[in-house]
Design an enzyme around this catalytic site. Structure first.
Site, PDB file in Angstrom:
ATOM      1  N   GLU A 164     -49.465  -5.801  -5.196  1.00  0.00           N
ATOM      2  CA  GLU A 164     -49.875  -6.320  -3.825  1.00  0.00           C
ATOM      3  C   GLU A 164     -49.695  -5.556  -2.995  1.00  0.00           C
ATOM      4  O   GLU A 164     -48.939  -4.578  -2.439  1.00  0.00           O
ATOM      5  CB  GLU A 164     -49.063  -7.789  -3.832  1.00  0.00           C
ATOM      6  CG  GLU A 164     -49.376  -8.509  -5.675  1.00  0.00           C
ATOM      7  CD  GLU A 164     -48.364 -10.085  -5.911  1.00  0.00           C
ATOM      8  OE1 GLU A 164     -47.458  -9.796  -4.544  1.00  0.00           O
ATOM      9  OE2 GLU A 164     -47.856  -9.950  -7.306  1.00  0.00           O
ATOM     10  N   LYS A 199     -47.543  -6.090   1.080  1.00  0.00           N
ATOM     11  CA  LYS A 199     -46.261  -6.433   1.576  1.00  0.00           C
ATOM     12  C   LYS A 199     -46.764  -7.447   2.579  1.00  0.00           C
ATOM     13  O   LYS A 199     -47.041  -6.482   3.682  1.00  0.00           O
ATOM     14  CB  LYS A 199     -45.349  -5.480   1.999  1.00  0.00           C
ATOM     15  CG  LYS A 199     -44.036  -5.809   1.741  1.00  0.00           C
ATOM     16  CD  LYS A 199     -43.248  -4.822   1.854  1.00  0.00           C
ATOM     17  CE  LYS A 199     -41.279  -5.700   1.497  1.00  0.00           C
ATOM     18  NZ  LYS A 199     -41.071  -6.737   3.020  1.00  0.00           N
ATOM     19  N   ASP A 256     -46.150  -8.747   6.464  1.00  0.00           N
ATOM     20  CA  ASP A 256     -45.004  -8.841   7.253  1.00  0.00           C
ATOM     21  C   ASP A 256     -44.991  -9.887   8.325  1.00  0.00           C
ATOM     22  O   ASP A 256     -45.652  -9.825   9.025  1.00  0.00           O
ATOM     23  CB  ASP A 256     -45.374  -7.191   8.069  1.00  0.00           C
ATOM     24  CG  ASP A 256     -43.882  -7.330   9.320  1.00  0.00           C
ATOM     25  OD1 ASP A 256     -43.042  -7.781   8.398  1.00  0.00           O
ATOM     26  OD2 ASP A 256     -43.722  -6.192   9.598  1.00  0.00           O
ATOM     27  N   TYR A 310     -47.472 -15.957  -3.015  1.00  0.00           N
ATOM     28  CA  TYR A 310     -47.700 -14.890  -3.257  1.00  0.00           C
ATOM     29  C   TYR A 310     -46.590 -14.937  -5.300  1.00  0.00           C
ATOM     30  O   TYR A 310     -46.339 -13.955  -6.224  1.00  0.00           O
ATOM     31  CB  TYR A 310     -47.331 -13.765  -3.406  1.00  0.00           C
ATOM     32  CG  TYR A 310     -46.055 -12.800  -2.412  1.00  0.00           C
ATOM     33  CD1 TYR A 310     -44.680 -13.823  -2.580  1.00  0.00           C
ATOM     34  CD2 TYR A 310     -46.223 -12.961  -1.075  1.00  0.00           C
ATOM     35  CE1 TYR A 310     -43.870 -13.704  -1.414  1.00  0.00           C
ATOM     36  CE2 TYR A 310     -45.386 -13.300  -0.098  1.00  0.00           C
ATOM     37  CZ  TYR A 310     -44.158 -13.603  -0.612  1.00  0.00           C
ATOM     38  OH  TYR A 310     -42.948 -13.557   0.515  1.00  0.00           O
ATOM     39  N   LYS A 326     -42.712   1.496   0.792  1.00  0.00           N
ATOM     40  CA  LYS A 326     -42.284   0.495   2.298  1.00  0.00           C
ATOM     41  C   LYS A 326     -43.626   2.118   2.209  1.00  0.00           C
ATOM     42  O   LYS A 326     -43.107   3.456   2.890  1.00  0.00           O
ATOM     43  CB  LYS A 326     -41.894   0.147   3.202  1.00  0.00           C
ATOM     44  CG  LYS A 326     -40.916  -1.177   2.570  1.00  0.00           C
ATOM     45  CD  LYS A 326     -40.690  -1.790   3.231  1.00  0.00           C
ATOM     46  CE  LYS A 326     -39.260  -2.108   3.939  1.00  0.00           C
ATOM     47  NZ  LYS A 326     -38.937  -3.074   5.168  1.00  0.00           N
ATOM     48  N   CYS A 363     -32.460  -5.435  42.526  1.00  0.00           N
ATOM     49  CA  CYS A 363     -34.192  -4.899  41.646  1.00  0.00           C
ATOM     50  C   CYS A 363     -34.042  -3.413  42.944  1.00  0.00           C
ATOM     51  O   CYS A 363     -33.837  -3.590  44.036  1.00  0.00           O
ATOM     52  CB  CYS A 363     -34.432  -6.414  43.056  1.00  0.00           C
ATOM     53  SG  CYS A 363     -36.260  -5.598  42.879  1.00  0.00           S
ATOM     54  N   CYS A 407     -36.905  -4.384  46.173  1.00  0.00           N
ATOM     55  CA  CYS A 407     -36.568  -4.942  47.154  1.00  0.00           C
ATOM     56  C   CYS A 407     -34.559  -4.899  47.487  1.00  0.00           C
ATOM     57  O   CYS A 407     -34.132  -5.701  48.419  1.00  0.00           O
ATOM     58  CB  CYS A 407     -37.748  -6.073  47.686  1.00  0.00           C
ATOM     59  SG  CYS A 407     -36.147  -7.000  45.744  1.00  0.00           S
ATOM     60  N   CYS A 431     -35.609 -10.395  39.327  1.00  0.00           N
ATOM     61  CA  CYS A 431     -35.350 -11.226  40.833  1.00  0.00           C
ATOM     62  C   CYS A 431     -35.865 -11.887  42.024  1.00  0.00           C
ATOM     63  O   CYS A 431     -36.854 -12.598  41.898  1.00  0.00           O
ATOM     64  CB  CYS A 431     -36.178  -9.217  41.635  1.00  0.00           C
ATOM     65  SG  CYS A 431     -36.483  -9.603  42.949  1.00  0.00           S
ATOM     66  N   CYS A 442     -40.156  -9.584  47.605  1.00  0.00           N
ATOM     67  CA  CYS A 442     -39.893  -8.552  46.777  1.00  0.00           C
ATOM     68  C   CYS A 442     -41.756  -8.300  46.812  1.00  0.00           C
ATOM     69  O   CYS A 442     -42.780  -8.758  45.882  1.00  0.00           O
ATOM     70  CB  CYS A 442     -39.893  -8.650  45.390  1.00  0.00           C
ATOM     71  SG  CYS A 442     -39.294  -8.235  44.181  1.00  0.00           S
TER      72      CYS A 442
HETATM   73  S1  IVH Z   1     -42.070 -10.622  -3.662  1.00  0.00           S
HETATM   74  C1  IVH Z   1     -38.680 -12.274  -6.608  1.00  0.00           C
HETATM   75  N1  IVH Z   1     -44.177 -10.281  -3.216  1.00  0.00           N
HETATM   76  O1  IVH Z   1     -40.474  -9.200   1.680  1.00  0.00           O
HETATM   77  C2  IVH Z   1     -40.056 -11.765  -5.392  1.00  0.00           C
HETATM   78  N2  IVH Z   1     -42.217 -10.803  -1.913  1.00  0.00           N
HETATM   79  O2  IVH Z   1     -38.568  -7.295   1.140  1.00  0.00           O
HETATM   80  C3  IVH Z   1     -39.799 -12.247  -4.441  1.00  0.00           C
HETATM   81  N3  IVH Z   1     -43.092 -10.192   0.867  1.00  0.00           N
HETATM   82  O3  IVH Z   1     -38.567 -11.333   0.906  1.00  0.00           O
HETATM   83  C4  IVH Z   1     -40.845 -11.404  -3.236  1.00  0.00           C
HETATM   84  N4  IVH Z   1     -45.202  -9.575   1.521  1.00  0.00           N
HETATM   85  O4  IVH Z   1     -40.948 -12.023   2.193  1.00  0.00           O
HETATM   86  C5  IVH Z   1     -42.992 -10.788  -2.975  1.00  0.00           C
HETATM   87  N5  IVH Z   1     -46.192  -9.598  -1.995  1.00  0.00           N
HETATM   88  C6  IVH Z   1     -45.063 -10.038  -1.811  1.00  0.00           C
HETATM   89  C7  IVH Z   1     -44.760 -10.238  -0.631  1.00  0.00           C
HETATM   90  C8  IVH Z   1     -42.856  -9.869  -0.545  1.00  0.00           C
HETATM   91  C9  IVH Z   1     -44.051  -9.482   1.282  1.00  0.00           C
HETATM   92  C10 IVH Z   1     -41.429 -10.415   1.769  1.00  0.00           C
HETATM   93  C11 IVH Z   1     -41.085 -11.432   1.431  1.00  0.00           C
HETATM   94  C12 IVH Z   1     -39.669 -10.842   1.055  1.00  0.00           C
HETATM   95  C13 IVH Z   1     -39.584  -9.814   1.461  1.00  0.00           C
HETATM   96  C14 IVH Z   1     -38.346  -8.956   0.437  1.00  0.00           C
END
Ligand code: IVH
Length: 668
Positions: free
Chosen positions: A113, A115, A117, A225, A313, A407, A410, A425, A431
């Site tokens: 999946e 990740k 942000d 997820y 990552k 500042c 000024c 400022c 200014c």
């Molecule tokens: S699974 C027990 N799936 O990454 C498993 N987490 O570093 C629970 N996150 O706290 C997490 N995308 O906020 C999972 N596809 C994804 C994710 C994901 C982002 C975040 C989540 C988690 C953090 C862990």
């Protein structure tokens, strides 16, 4: 309508609105126009007000948010919210695969999946109804942010179908898509508010707002997820999420793939490494999970993290360079921003010479000293940032850095409000960058639309021809001609552009003044409410707070602005110069309902009317303007040179493309 009929109508409206919410926010296939949706919602809200006996905290009307202040209660998670182990290296992923295979014999399936942000959230459902939304907190307990989360349209308040467990938690990530983030920051900048550093901070900040009505206006979204519960619909993670999609959740299936081997996991990682930059949201890596719940159980957890999942990552490119000096910029609102000057270094395809440092706290946090070797990164933001110091390379000559106290422009001693990170400022009217910044804002396209370059403003300021916005209106042709680079034509053009600006209507003039927190929308609301400058200036904080979208902060800023004698004098000079300080009655009055329920997009330039005039004609006749084409658009009014993308989209959706003349006939 009697009570029974009202009750029936309310449940019908709730059902219809829930369906359209799902069509729009989850499937991205709206079946009705925004206008129709809004009218149905209005009807529901009105009926619910009349019949409080039918109130339901899960009614779709609750997503509009409320102004009630909340304090976040701490709630214990039914299942702890674990975080994930993470790695940046392929070798460690191979180690992870070996560890898993040691425990699991036979067929093994991973789910890859993205990740996301954003901010992790846990949603609890009971009998198909959302009962609670809690942030991760410390993993054991978090903040109850249910009211705010309910405003996120893609999260179902009530599930579809019947085959869901009686009780379960579903987890995911709340995030702000980049486009929404950019728009939000643009608006904040325009009204002199601090901008958010990146979409994640903005999402986290929004979720913790006390006012859920503000939350409802920010385009938060949520991908789910992970399911937690005793009675899940399938023995597999992927298949359970497939079911959850049918219950109405937004499951990011386009960004998920099963993998039979670590090789296939690497393929997924590589594929998205290239593509992730063109996604409409931020991702910082890939999450790999073992698909079978039985296998997950066998693998278990360490103290903090599951052994059946790991995050890979993506490396953000970093460069190491020398911090030569820190400069300070003073903005239109007086906020002082430190900027690092670096030895030029190449990073992700460009040469970096400067990096933003945000504020004094940031410098302190990094422990920066002049002459340090620092690491710079390009994150989601365009401007690179300093992320760390190479402490080992620090020479004994490096100088401790202390933030300036006066500042740089000024000399006025800087101020810092206890609850704000930025230094200011306070010399607002003396200014130079603050004065020039306000003039630049005043002449900008959405404000008075005066055709003058920044360099020219600087030139006029240096020659003391302008020291504030009102001075623009006493500029004379002969004064301009005496300046360098001012030929006959440019002098004439500037004078006529200034003259032309006197026709700009009141709401835009009000926005142009640059009153803190008064952006375009608030300026429109205030000018429509009060009708004239005189009445607006006479309003108290309490009165102002009755205006739609105006809270204490905006009201305070407006009264403060007009209480200042310098501003009153300035505004009087603008009045004397002939600027529009009242609403032309004909401008607000609806002249017909001929376009009621119709939505328009305009593109290109027109002969009889300007684009703004066309837009106001649409509104005056009961129609609605949209900036982009969607299936909810009813007409595209195309002038000469319309946007090719808009034309193409209208054609593909079968939306009628009409000319200015066709449009005039519609309202005649
Ligand atoms: S699974 C027990 N799936 O990454 C498993 N987490 O570093 C629970 N996150 O706290 C997490 N995308 O906020 C999972 N596809 C994804 C994710 C994901 C982002 C975040 C989540 C988690 C953090 C862990």
């Amino acid at each position: 309508m009697d009570t029974r009929q009202a009750g029936d109508r309310i449940s019908k409206l709730r059902e219809v609105l829930n369906r359209h919410n799902h069509q729009y926010y989850v499937l991205a296939q709206p079946l009705i126009s925004d206008f129709e949706f809004d009218s149905l919602m209005r009807e529901l809200i009105d009926l619910e007000k009349l019949h409080p006996e039918f109130s339901d905290p899960n009614s779709p009307s609750q997503r509009v948010g409320s102004d009630i202040n909340l304090e976040f209660e701490q709630v214990k998670h039914s299942y702890p919210m674990m975080s994930l182990g993470n790695t940046y290296s392929r070798e460690e992923l191979e180690d992870f695969d070996r560890r898993v295979r040691k425990v699991i014999s036979g067929d093994l399936e991973y789910v890859c999946e993205l990740k996301y942000d954003g901010v992790a959230i846990s949603l609890s459902y009971q009998d198909g109804v959302l009962v609670r939304a809690v942030t991760r907190g410390d993993g054991e307990q978090g903040d109850d942010v249910t009211r705010n989360v309910k405003t996120i349209r893609s999260i179902p308040l009530k599930l579809h179908g019947t085959n869901f467990p009686a009780e379960f938690d579903i987890r995911g990530e709340i995030f702000l898509p980049r486009e929404g983030f950019d728009k939000m920051n643009r608006l904040r900048e325009e009204s002199g508010e601090m901008v958010f550093a990146n979409p994640r901070n903005a999402a986290a900040g929004t979720l913790k707002l006390q006012n859920s009505s503000t939350v409802s206006k920010r385009p938060l979204d949520c991908y789910l997820y992970y399911l937690a519960g005793t009675d899940l619909p399938s023995p597999f993670h992927f298949e359970s999420l497939l079911m959850a999609k049918q219950w109405g959740f937004k499951i990011p299936l386009d960004y998920m793939k099963k993998a039979k081997s670590i090789g296939e996991v690497f393929d997924f990682i590589e594929y998205w490494d290239g593509k992730r930059k063109s996604l409409p949201f931020d991702t910082d890596g890939v999450v790999i999970k073992v698909n079978s719940y039985d296998n997950q159980k066998q693998l278990g957890f360490t103290a903090k993290i599951p052994r059946w999942a790991i995050a890979y990552k993506y490396k953000t490119e970093q460069a190491r360079t020398r911090l030569n000096s820190i400069a300070f910029q003073v903005g239109r609102t007086g906020a002082v921003t430190p900027v690092a000057n670096l030895d030029p270094v190449s990073l992700a395809g460009t040469v970096v010479k400067r990096a933003s440092l945000h504020n004094a706290d940031q410098i302190e946090l990094l422990g920066l000293r002049l002459g340090d070797w620092v690491y710079v990164e390009k994150g989601g933001e365009i401007i690179p940032k300093i992320v760390g110091v190479d402490a080992e390379a620090r020479s004994s000559e490096s100088q401790i850095f202390s933030f300036i106290s006066n500042c740089p422009e000024c000399g006025t001693p800087l101020q810092r409000n206890p609850d704000e990170a930025a230094h200011y400022c306070p010399n607002t009217y003396g200014c130079p960058p603050q004065i020039k910044g306000r003039i630049e804002h005043f002449v900008s396209r959405k404000a008075m639309d005066i055709n003058i370059a920044e360099a020219t403003i600087d030139q006029l300021f240096r020659h003391k021809l302008i020291g504030n916005i009102a001075d623009l209106y006493k500029l004379e042709y002969t004064q301009l001609r005496r300046l360098e680079r001012f030929a006959e034509k440019s002098a004439n053009n500037l004078i006529s552009s200034i003259e032309e600006s006197k026709k700009i209507p009141f709401p835009r003039v009000l926005y142009s003044l640059g009153i803190r927190f008064v952006g375009e929308t608030v300026a429109k609301k205030l000018s429509r409410h009060y009708g004239s400058l005189e009445k607006l200036m006479a309003a108290s904080v309490e009165e102002l707070m009755n205006v739609d979208e105006v809270g204490e902060r905006i009201a305070g800023s407006v009264t403060e602005y007009f209480a200042h004698p310098g501003n009153r004098e300035l505004v009087q000079r603008l009045v004397d110069a002939g600027l529009q300080f009242s609403i032309d009655e004909s401008e607000t009055a609806t002249s017909s309902q001929k376009l009621s329920g119709k939505t328009f997009v305009i593109s290109g330039s027109f002969e009889t009317f300007s684009r703004d005039e066309l837009k106001s004609l649409i509104e005056k006749n009961g129609g609605k303007n949209m900036s982009g084409i969607s299936s909810g658009t009813q007409y595209l009014i195309a002038g000469s040179k319309p946007g090719p993308d808009k034309l193409k989209k209208a054609e593909s959706l079968g939306i009628p493309i009409i000319s200015e003349t066709d449009f005039i006939q519609m309202i005649e």
